[in-house]
Design a protein around this motif. Structure first.
Motif, mmCIF file in Angstrom:
data_model
loop_
_atom_site.group_PDB
_atom_site.id
_atom_site.type_symbol
_atom_site.label_atom_id
_atom_site.label_comp_id
_atom_site.label_asym_id
_atom_site.label_seq_id
_atom_site.Cartn_x
_atom_site.Cartn_y
_atom_site.Cartn_z
ATOM 1 N N SER A 138 -10.820 47.302 85.568
ATOM 2 C CA SER A 138 -11.298 48.490 86.279
ATOM 3 C C SER A 138 -10.154 49.244 86.948
ATOM 4 O O SER A 138 -10.284 50.419 87.252
ATOM 5 C CB SER A 138 -12.350 48.107 87.328
ATOM 6 N N ARG A 139 -9.041 48.576 87.156
ATOM 7 C CA ARG A 139 -7.897 49.201 87.834
ATOM 8 C C ARG A 139 -6.819 49.670 86.863
ATOM 9 O O ARG A 139 -5.986 50.484 87.207
ATOM 10 C CB ARG A 139 -7.288 48.222 88.825
ATOM 11 N N ARG A 140 -6.815 49.102 85.689
ATOM 12 C CA ARG A 140 -5.796 49.444 84.695
ATOM 13 C C ARG A 140 -6.471 49.835 83.389
ATOM 14 O O ARG A 140 -7.522 49.321 83.045
ATOM 15 C CB ARG A 140 -4.901 48.231 84.434
ATOM 16 N N THR A 141 -5.820 50.687 82.653
ATOM 17 C CA THR A 141 -6.337 51.049 81.341
ATOM 18 C C THR A 141 -5.834 50.020 80.340
ATOM 19 O O THR A 141 -4.649 49.971 80.039
ATOM 20 C CB THR A 141 -5.869 52.461 80.936
ATOM 21 N N LEU A 142 -6.749 49.200 79.882
ATOM 22 C CA LEU A 142 -6.429 48.178 78.889
ATOM 23 C C LEU A 142 -7.130 48.531 77.584
ATOM 24 O O LEU A 142 -8.200 49.138 77.607
ATOM 25 C CB LEU A 142 -6.904 46.801 79.367
ATOM 26 N N PRO A 143 -6.551 48.148 76.463
ATOM 27 C CA PRO A 143 -7.210 48.430 75.181
ATOM 28 C C PRO A 143 -8.598 47.789 75.127
ATOM 29 O O PRO A 143 -8.799 46.674 75.613
ATOM 30 C CB PRO A 143 -6.274 47.790 74.145
ATOM 31 N N ARG A 144 -9.530 48.522 74.551
ATOM 32 C CA ARG A 144 -10.913 48.042 74.445
ATOM 33 C C ARG A 144 -10.989 46.701 73.723
ATOM 34 O O ARG A 144 -11.746 45.827 74.113
ATOM 35 C CB ARG A 144 -11.730 49.107 73.716
ATOM 36 N N TRP A 145 -10.196 46.547 72.668
ATOM 37 C CA TRP A 145 -10.232 45.312 71.900
ATOM 38 C C TRP A 145 -9.751 44.131 72.748
ATOM 39 O O TRP A 145 -10.252 43.012 72.594
ATOM 40 C CB TRP A 145 -9.404 45.424 70.613
ATOM 41 N N LEU A 146 -8.805 44.359 73.647
ATOM 42 C CA LEU A 146 -8.280 43.279 74.479
ATOM 43 C C LEU A 146 -9.330 42.815 75.494
ATOM 44 O O LEU A 146 -9.563 41.617 75.662
ATOM 45 C CB LEU A 146 -7.009 43.731 75.198
ATOM 46 N N VAL A 147 -9.970 43.765 76.158
ATOM 47 C CA VAL A 147 -11.000 43.416 77.147
ATOM 48 C C VAL A 147 -12.169 42.713 76.465
ATOM 49 O O VAL A 147 -12.669 41.693 76.957
ATOM 50 C CB VAL A 147 -11.470 44.676 77.911
#
Length: 164
Positions: free
Chosen positions: A65-74
């Motif tokens: 929620s605080r960082r933009t992470l790749p969708r596939w990683l999350v």
């Protein structure tokens, strides 16, 4: 143009690979528990797996929620690894509890074991309630450690400018 409902092959692959990893992690943690004839050791290891999984899911939610992470990683870490790591609890619990309380004999033979069945069901419901409460507390701790904020703490003006 309407967005496709398919999550994408990277997400699907990450969830599948993560599921295999999470299942292996769970097995590595639970398999070494000695079978003592008592379900307590199994319940403790099951509880530890689910509580650590709840904590890590909360932590992942806060970080993502605080960082933009790749969708596939999350998706791979959350649904895949941690989803598999914390699943099958009901099956494991039932397999552990049923023989310990003689429920399998009651079910198979129809023997009069109503008190045993009621005690087993009551114990199971209490264990599930305790697991839900402790799991929620662990997830909240993971969210807090990850720095998650609902936006309610810092946004008192009523606007929707807080973090989500």
């Amino acid at each position: 143009m309407e967005r496709s409902r398919h999550p994408g092959w990277a997400v699907v692959g990450a969830v599948a690979a993560g599921g295999a990893i999470g299942t292996l992690l769970r097995w590595l943690l639970v398999a070494p528990v000695p079978e003592s004839g008592s379900p307590v050791a199994g319940w403790i290891s099951l509880g530890l797996v689910n509580l650590t999984g709840s904590f890590l899911l909360g932590l992942l939610a806060a970080i993502s929620s605080r960082r933009t992470l790749p969708r596939w990683l999350v998706a791979g870490l959350g649904v895949g690894v941690l989803g598999a790591y914390t699943s099958l609890s009901a099956v494991v619990l039932a397999a552990t509890v049923a023989p310990a309380f003689g429920i399998t004999g009651f079910i198979q033979t129809g023997s009069p074991g109503g008190i045993t069945l009621i005690a087993a069901l009551t114990g199971t419901l209490l264990a599930l309630a305790a697991g839900a409460a402790l799991g929620t507390a662990c997830a909240a701790a993971g969210l807090r450690l990850g720095g998650w904020s609902s936006g309610l703490d810092s946004d008192t003006s009523g606007s929707s400018g807080g973090q989500r």
